[in-house]
Design an enzyme around this catalytic site. Structure first.
Site, short mmCIF file in Angstrom:
data_model
loop_
_atom_site.label_atom_id
_atom_site.label_comp_id
_atom_site.label_asym_id
_atom_site.label_seq_id
_atom_site.Cartn_x
_atom_site.Cartn_y
_atom_site.Cartn_z
N LYS A 52 0.84 -1.20 0.00
CA LYS A 52 0.00 0.00 0.00
C LYS A 52 0.88 1.25 0.00
O LYS A 52 0.64 2.20 -0.75
CB LYS A 52 -0.93 -0.01 1.22
CG LYS A 52 -2.04 -1.05 1.11
CD LYS A 52 -2.78 -1.32 2.41
CE LYS A 52 -3.76 -2.48 2.22
NZ LYS A 52 -4.44 -2.91 3.45
N GLN A 96 -4.32 -1.45 9.71
CA GLN A 96 -4.31 -2.80 9.15
C GLN A 96 -4.86 -3.80 10.16
O GLN A 96 -4.49 -3.78 11.33
CB GLN A 96 -2.86 -3.17 8.74
CG GLN A 96 -2.73 -4.47 7.99
CD GLN A 96 -3.38 -4.46 6.60
OE1 GLN A 96 -3.58 -3.41 5.99
NE2 GLN A 96 -3.73 -5.62 6.10
N ASP A 119 -10.73 2.95 4.16
CA ASP A 119 -10.91 1.50 4.11
C ASP A 119 -12.41 1.15 4.05
O ASP A 119 -12.76 0.00 3.78
CB ASP A 119 -10.32 0.87 5.38
CG ASP A 119 -9.21 -0.11 5.09
OD1 ASP A 119 -9.08 -0.53 3.92
OD2 ASP A 119 -8.47 -0.45 6.02
N1 GUN Z 1 -6.78 -6.93 6.54
C1 GUN Z 1 -7.12 -7.68 5.47
N2 GUN Z 1 -7.64 -6.92 4.48
C2 GUN Z 1 -7.61 -5.65 4.95
C3 GUN Z 1 -8.00 -4.42 4.37
O1 GUN Z 1 -8.51 -4.32 3.24
N3 GUN Z 1 -7.82 -3.33 5.17
C4 GUN Z 1 -7.30 -3.41 6.42
N4 GUN Z 1 -7.17 -2.29 7.13
N5 GUN Z 1 -6.94 -4.55 6.97
C5 GUN Z 1 -7.08 -5.66 6.23
#
Ligand code: GUN
Length: 295
Positions: A52, A96, A119
């Site tokens: 990311k 995350q 998100d």
């Molecule tokens: N853990 C697994 N997929 C995601 C996601 O799309 N965003 C976040 N913040 N955590 C995750």
């Protein structure tokens, strides 16, 4: 059978987003700024977050990457989120998941300023999605809509089966596929660990979204010939034939299912890169929304 190529699709979309950021910059606006928080040392999470942050650089975004020890308290993490909430230079905040067991993911997500919830996990974002109001869509379901759109796949009227009911993929996916929008207007069934006759239900589907987190769960005998299969799973399994001793597989038994399908996403290089596109589009939207509010 056609592969739905997440790498190529995301490269195409990212090229457009990069141009959009260049235009923002050229017209004197600040560039989007995404702040990413990770807690602990889960190797998969670290790899996702690194990806990311790398994509932010590629697109000309500003990024802040905060990495904390597993031992931090929930209170400390909430303070960090609040600092980012109050920082006007930050447009989007991502924490995350999963978080360590002693920190409540719900409490942390609920404390993100909804205007920065790129998100799409905050109850306000999820509520807006449910009501069909504009807002941030959860990044993975958003990425799946983007790849369906890119390949001109119209799901209207299709029988879709979503396997898995998580708040971040399965449940929002059912809402997005069934709402009166494009893509949308599908007839959607959600299956989960307590579903009876799962195999028969999945076998009726024109489109299957597998998001259950179990390696190769969807087998060829569960798939109708000609079905479209979207594989959200990323599971690491032992494989002594590889250098590392393991490899990534999806929730779908790709080798045996793919020959049956009209379209299928691979793992890796399928839904994963599309999730990042969803996130990046949301972050650009966060900047645009802020400009609207301030103008
Ligand atoms: N853990 C697994 N997929 C995601 C996601 O799309 N965003 C976040 N913040 N955590 C995750």
């Amino acid at each position: 059978m056609q592969i739905l190529d997440g790498n190529a699709t995301s490269a195409y979309i990212k090229e457009q987003l990069k141009k959009e950021v260049e235009e923002m910059k050229a017209s004197g606006h600040k560039v989007p700024h995404l702040a990413v928080i990770i807690v602990g040392n889960n190797p998969a999470s670290e790899a996702y977050v690194a990806n990311k942050v790398r994509t932010c650089k590629e697109l000309g975004f500003e990024s802040t990457h905060l990495h904390f020890e597993t031992s931090i308290t929930e209170e400390f993490l909430l303070e960090q989120v609040n600092k980012l909430n109050d920082d006007d230079s930050v447009d989007g905040i991502l924490v995350q998941l999963p978080l360590p067991a002693h920190i409540s993911g719900d409490v942390v997500i609920n404390n993100i300023n909804p205007a920065k919830d790129v998100d799409g996990f905050h109850p306000i974002s999820q509520g807006k999605m449910l009501l069909g109001q504009p807002g941030f869509l959860p990044a993975t379901p958003y990425g799946i809509l983007l790849i369906l759109e890119h390949y001109n796949i119209d799901v209207a009227g299709m029988d879709c089966v979503v396997i898995g009911r998580s708040n971040i993929v399965g449940t929002p996916m059912t809402i997005l596929l069934s709402r009166n929008a494009k893509p949308g207007n599908a007839t959607v069934t959600i299956c989960h660990s307590r579903t009876k006759n799962l195999k028969e239900i999945v076998k009726r589907a024109d489109l299957i979204v597998a998001a259950i987190g179990r390696p190769k769960f969807v087998t060829a005998d569960m798939v109708k010939p000609g079905a479209i299969v979207i594989d959200v799973g990323i599971n690491r399994i032992d494989d002594p034939t590889t250098k590392s001793g393991s490899r990534l597989v999806g929730d779908v038994d790709f080798e045996n299912v793919a020959p049956l399908c009209s379209y299928i996403t691979p793992v890796p290089k399928g839904v994963g890169p599309m999730t990042i596109c969803g996130l990046m589009k949301n972050t650009i939207d966060a900047v645009k929304q802020k400009k609207l509010v301030n103008s």
